[in-house]
Design an enzyme around this catalytic site. Structure first.
Site, PDB file in Angstrom:
ATOM      1  CG  HIS A 170      41.863   7.756  67.297  1.00 26.07           C
ATOM      2  ND1 HIS A 170      41.627   8.712  66.523  1.00 26.07           N
ATOM      3  CD2 HIS A 170      41.504   6.633  67.558  1.00 26.07           C
ATOM      4  CE1 HIS A 170      41.250   8.145  65.926  1.00 26.07           C
ATOM      5  NE2 HIS A 170      40.672   6.631  66.181  1.00 26.07           N
ATOM      6  CG  HIS A 171      47.063   9.389  63.848  1.00 28.80           C
ATOM      7  ND1 HIS A 171      47.615  11.031  63.822  1.00 28.80           N
ATOM      8  CD2 HIS A 171      48.117   8.871  63.175  1.00 28.80           C
ATOM      9  CE1 HIS A 171      48.685  11.008  63.111  1.00 28.80           C
ATOM     10  NE2 HIS A 171      48.481   9.977  62.773  1.00 28.80           N
ATOM     11  CB  SER A 172      41.538  11.942  66.522  1.00 32.44           C
ATOM     12  OG  SER A 172      41.393  11.384  67.291  1.00 32.44           O
ATOM     13  CG  ASN A 199      45.898  15.080  63.100  1.00 34.18           C
ATOM     14  OD1 ASN A 199      47.053  13.941  63.628  1.00 34.18           O
ATOM     15  ND2 ASN A 199      44.786  14.715  64.353  1.00 34.18           N
ATOM     16  CG  ASN A 221      50.967   6.076  63.298  1.00 30.85           C
ATOM     17  OD1 ASN A 221      52.057   6.414  62.798  1.00 30.85           O
ATOM     18  ND2 ASN A 221      49.275   6.737  63.888  1.00 30.85           N
TER      19      ASN A 221
END
Length: 486
Positions: free
Chosen positions: A141-143, A335, A430
């Site tokens: 997950h991008h988090s 991030n 993505n």
């Protein structure tokens, strides 16, 4: 802070970073996927052993989300729950191993990660394709972190194929912002003029960029083209396509035109998408009975823009994972990125070098602006004052109104291996965005790998975009050669 679960057990909690909070919103539920081809069949036991000793102890890969989605909670990681090695019937694969792999990965984009445990998994497909004996797929997950963070973790788990005792850390140098001639002793007056002019341009560029961003958030949308997605595109299955081109050719053009690799890639992208769209509009005109001798079938005044990710770390380039995890590091894990909006020049040019000149000018203009840093700052303020939902809306609205996103990641300059498994290619991408086309570039061992993430309901023939990218690069190299500039 620590939360007491029972008399014997205490669990560490850490708040999510601002961008991680944004990515946890339902409107911005992005997932990073890294596809790797291996030159040998892959042994799953090797992967499980490596994960138990390394990745499972990483602070982000060994934590899960709290119920309110605002904190990371330490948890015990059972790596077997995160590794999938499907039993595949050879008849199911058929003669097209690549097609089977592509379909498998596409199905993964419709299966959400399990939020009751750390938000990552790995899939091993021992399927022979045209350029690999096995394929690994890493979802996270991008988090958990941005591209630089995730690639740094991958590099920490690999080693040089030629030297198993050493890892590979790509290096990157900043270009000088002030012309060399102004740095000479005695040039204080010229430096003062340059600084004043540069400051005024910086203020002007930043003001214009922020006004255009505000307009994009409120109403300014790209022209509807065959490449433009919609708000619901992120819920559709995503298909990934890959093409490898010569990094030496890109460097040759870069040096001949006195530009950066990013400038060249942006020029190639604009040239390829111009070719692709002109061909589609030409077919549409034929179907409607509109005949013309003009090779340029593109409509006039197309508004076509791309979001481009920007690393906000003060210390650019990859660093060893231990350095990125250090508390006061200038190249922190997480991030730490923002984006800028790039206007694309979509139109057929008789001289392919025009695309390069336009891209160089565009990037030079965008580098002289605080747009990216201000976007990150504004999202942090909105998150603090109005909450994650409002911040996610501010982040996602421009994405919906733009046509595509483009990113470039520098990779290892030499071939790397994972515990004796040489890696043939690395293709990061993505899914989850409200765009039908994402373009990612990554250099690896003398090659540049193009990775497209597409929605096939919008773009049914993405391989033709890859073809156009190859042809555009060849045309640019040929044009330079004809003029004796190589």
């Amino acid at each position: 802070m620590k939360v007491r679960i029972s008399k014997e057990e205490e669990v560490e909690e850490q708040p999510l970073s601002p961008m991680a909070r944004v990515f946890q919103s339902p409107e911005v539920d992005y997932c990073a996927v890294t596809i790797m081809g291996f030159k040998t069949k892959f042994c799953p036991d090797v992967l499980l052993d490596a994960l138990k000793h390394n990745v499972s102890k990483h602070p982000r890969f060994s934590t899960k989300l709290s119920e309110d989605g605002a904190k990371w909670i330490e948890t015990q990681v059972n790596v077997e729950d995160h590794v999938v090695v499907p039993i595949i019937d050879p008849e199911e694969i058929g003669e097209d191993g690549q097609g089977f792999v592509d379909e498998y990965i596409s199905r993964l984009t419709t299966i959400p990660l399990d939020r009751s445990r750390p938000l990552w998994d790995m899939h091993i497909l021992n399927v022979k394709t045209s350029d690999a004996e096995a394929v690994g797929v890493i979802r996270s997950h991008h988090s958990l972190g941005d591209g630089m963070s995730l690639i740094s973790l991958m590099l920490a788990c690999t080693h040089k194929t030629s030297d198993p005792d050493n890892t590979v850390i790509p290096s990157l140098k900043r270009r000088q912002a002030v012309p060399h001639g102004l740095r000479k002793q005695g040039g204080w007056f010229l430096r003062s003029i340059f600084t004043f002019g540069s400051t005024m341009r910086l203020i002007w560029n930043t003001s214009v960029d922020m006004l255009l961003l505000l307009a994009t958030i409120l109403f300014l949308e790209d022209t509807k083209t065959p490449l433009k997605g919609g708000a619901n595109v992120g819920r559709n299955p995503t298909r990934f396509y890959r093409r490898t081109i010569s990094l030496d050719d890109i460097k040759l053009i870069k040096n001949s035109m006195n530009m950066t690799i990013n400038d060249v890639l942006l020029g190639v992208t604009q040239a390829a998408l111009s070719r692709y769209l002109s061909r589609l509009y030409g077919k549409k005109n034929e179907e409607e009975g509109v005949l013309t001798s003009n090779q340029n079938h593109l409509p006039s005044k197309l508004r076509f823009r791309a979001g481009c990710t920007v690393n906000l770390r003060s210390d650019i380039g990859f660093k060893p994972l231990a350095d990125m995890m250090a508390k006061d590091s200038k190249c922190r894990w997480g991030n730490y990125f923002s984006f800028i909006i790039l206007p694309f020049s979509i139109g057929l040019q008789t001289d392919p070098l025009v695309y390069l000149k336009i891209s160089k000018s565009t990037m030079a203009r965008k580098k002289h602006s605080y747009h990216a840093a201000l976007v990150y700052f504004i999202i942090k303020i909105i998150l603090k004052v109005f909450g994650a939902k409002a911040a996610a809306a501010i982040f996602n609205r421009p994405v919906v109104n733009l046509t595509t996103c483009v990113s470039n990641v520098i990779g290892p300059t030499e071939e790397i291996s994972f515990r004796g498994h040489p890696i043939a290619y690395i293709a990061p991408s993505n899914y989850g965005q409200s765009q039908a086309l994402l373009v990612h570039y990554m250099s690896y061992a003398g090659k540049m790998i193009i990775s497209l993430a597409v929605d096939l309901t919008v773009i049914p023939d993405p391989h033709k975009i890859c073809d156009d990218m190859e042809e555009s690069l060849k045309d640019m190299k040929a044009a330079l050669s004809e003029r004796g500039l190589l």
